[in-house]
Design a protein around this motif. Structure first.
Motif, PDB file in Angstrom:
ATOM      1  N   PRO A 176      -2.154  -4.600  -1.487  1.00  0.00           N
ATOM      2  CA  PRO A 176      -3.363  -4.254  -2.235  1.00  0.00           C
ATOM      3  C   PRO A 176      -3.746  -5.372  -3.204  1.00  0.00           C
ATOM      4  CG  PRO A 176      -1.485  -3.055  -3.108  1.00  0.00           C
ATOM      5  CD  PRO A 176      -1.001  -3.807  -1.892  1.00  0.00           C
ATOM      6  N   ILE A 178      -6.221   2.880  -7.323  1.00  0.00           N
ATOM      7  CA  ILE A 178      -5.890   3.891  -6.310  1.00  0.00           C
ATOM      8  C   ILE A 178      -4.960   4.972  -6.870  1.00  0.00           C
ATOM      9  CG2 ILE A 178      -4.732   4.298  -4.098  1.00  0.00           C
ATOM     10  CD1 ILE A 178      -6.029   1.663  -3.111  1.00  0.00           C
ATOM     11  N   PRO A 179      -3.836   4.619  -7.521  1.00  0.00           N
ATOM     12  CA  PRO A 179      -2.979   5.685  -8.064  1.00  0.00           C
ATOM     13  C   PRO A 179      -3.696   6.555  -9.105  1.00  0.00           C
ATOM     14  CG  PRO A 179      -1.779   3.615  -7.996  1.00  0.00           C
ATOM     15  CD  PRO A 179      -3.222   3.297  -7.701  1.00  0.00           C
ATOM     16  N   GLN A 194      -7.095  -2.694  -6.611  1.00  0.00           N
ATOM     17  CA  GLN A 194      -6.614  -1.564  -5.810  1.00  0.00           C
ATOM     18  C   GLN A 194      -5.298  -1.032  -6.366  1.00  0.00           C
ATOM     19  OE1 GLN A 194      -6.550  -3.539  -2.040  1.00  0.00           O
ATOM     20  NE2 GLN A 194      -8.711  -3.120  -1.622  1.00  0.00           N
ATOM     21  N   GLU A 195      -4.414  -1.925  -6.784  1.00  0.00           N
ATOM     22  CA  GLU A 195      -3.128  -1.531  -7.375  1.00  0.00           C
ATOM     23  C   GLU A 195      -3.323  -0.637  -8.588  1.00  0.00           C
ATOM     24  OE1 GLU A 195       0.023  -4.315  -8.537  1.00  0.00           O
ATOM     25  OE2 GLU A 195      -0.539  -5.463  -6.759  1.00  0.00           O
ATOM     26  N   LYS A 196      -4.312  -0.959  -9.393  1.00  0.00           N
ATOM     27  CA  LYS A 196      -4.537  -0.214 -10.627  1.00  0.00           C
ATOM     28  C   LYS A 196      -5.348   1.053 -10.414  1.00  0.00           C
ATOM     29  CE  LYS A 196      -4.279  -4.289 -13.542  1.00  0.00           C
ATOM     30  NZ  LYS A 196      -5.004  -5.211 -14.398  1.00  0.00           N
ATOM     31  N   SER A 199     -10.950   0.428  -3.102  1.00  0.00           N
ATOM     32  CA  SER A 199     -10.304   1.052  -4.249  1.00  0.00           C
ATOM     33  C   SER A 199     -10.698   2.509  -4.416  1.00  0.00           C
ATOM     34  CB  SER A 199     -10.647   0.302  -5.547  1.00  0.00           C
ATOM     35  OG  SER A 199     -10.087  -0.977  -5.539  1.00  0.00           O
ATOM     36  N   ASN A 210       3.343   1.927  -1.720  1.00  0.00           N
ATOM     37  CA  ASN A 210       3.737   2.274  -3.089  1.00  0.00           C
ATOM     38  C   ASN A 210       2.623   2.963  -3.873  1.00  0.00           C
ATOM     39  OD1 ASN A 210       5.162  -0.778  -2.705  1.00  0.00           O
ATOM     40  ND2 ASN A 210       6.488   0.932  -3.232  1.00  0.00           N
ATOM     41  N   LEU A 211       1.446   3.102  -3.284  1.00  0.00           N
ATOM     42  CA  LEU A 211       0.301   3.622  -4.026  1.00  0.00           C
ATOM     43  C   LEU A 211       0.100   5.126  -3.875  1.00  0.00           C
ATOM     44  CD1 LEU A 211      -2.303   0.780  -3.365  1.00  0.00           C
ATOM     45  CD2 LEU A 211      -0.721   1.046  -5.285  1.00  0.00           C
ATOM     46  N   PHE A 270       0.823  -1.203   0.000  1.00  0.00           N
ATOM     47  CA  PHE A 270       0.000   0.000   0.000  1.00  0.00           C
ATOM     48  C   PHE A 270       0.862   1.259   0.000  1.00  0.00           C
ATOM     49  CE2 PHE A 270      -3.314  -2.940   1.467  1.00  0.00           C
ATOM     50  CZ  PHE A 270      -4.359  -2.546   0.649  1.00  0.00           C
TER      51      PHE A 270
END
Length: 106
Positions: free
Chosen positions: A24, A32-33, A28-30, A54, A5-6, A3
């Motif tokens: 994540p 959130i950022p 969520q990885e895709k 997310s 890294n987001l 998390f």
């Protein structure tokens, strides 16, 4: 991936750690950022994959940011759901993520 890294704020990361969330999910990885950058997203995933977090984690991040705490200026969020039951689930998820000792820093 973690998390941290987001791009989420430290209070959010503390709250996630307090709740035992370590990594994540793919959605969520895709998402959130992208949401933190101000992009609109449309996503679909199976139940239990973390879709609610997310979009709620970036909302909580924005609400906790000091620039949004100025008097007279408020970040507002409207979350629409098709059913009352889903609205209750979203609310419960937000409360779970927001309520902890770490949330006191938000």
């Amino acid at each position: 991936m973690s998390f941290s890294n987001l791009g989420l704020s430290e209070p959010i990361l503390k709250s996630l750690a307090h709740k035992g969330y370590k990594e994540p999910t793919p959605i969520q990885e895709k998402s959130i950022p992208a949401i933190l950058e101000g992009s609109d997203i449309m996503a679909a995933a199976q139940t239990g994959t973390g879709k609610t977090a997310s979009f709620t984690l970036p909302i909580l991040h924005n609400l906790s940011h000091p620039k949004n705490n100025h008097k007279g200026h408020q970040v507002r969020a409207l979350i629409l759901t098709p059913t009352r039951e889903l609205a209750a689930q979203v609310r419960d998820n937000i409360c779970l993520l927001y309520t902890s000792d770490a949330a006191d820093d938000m």
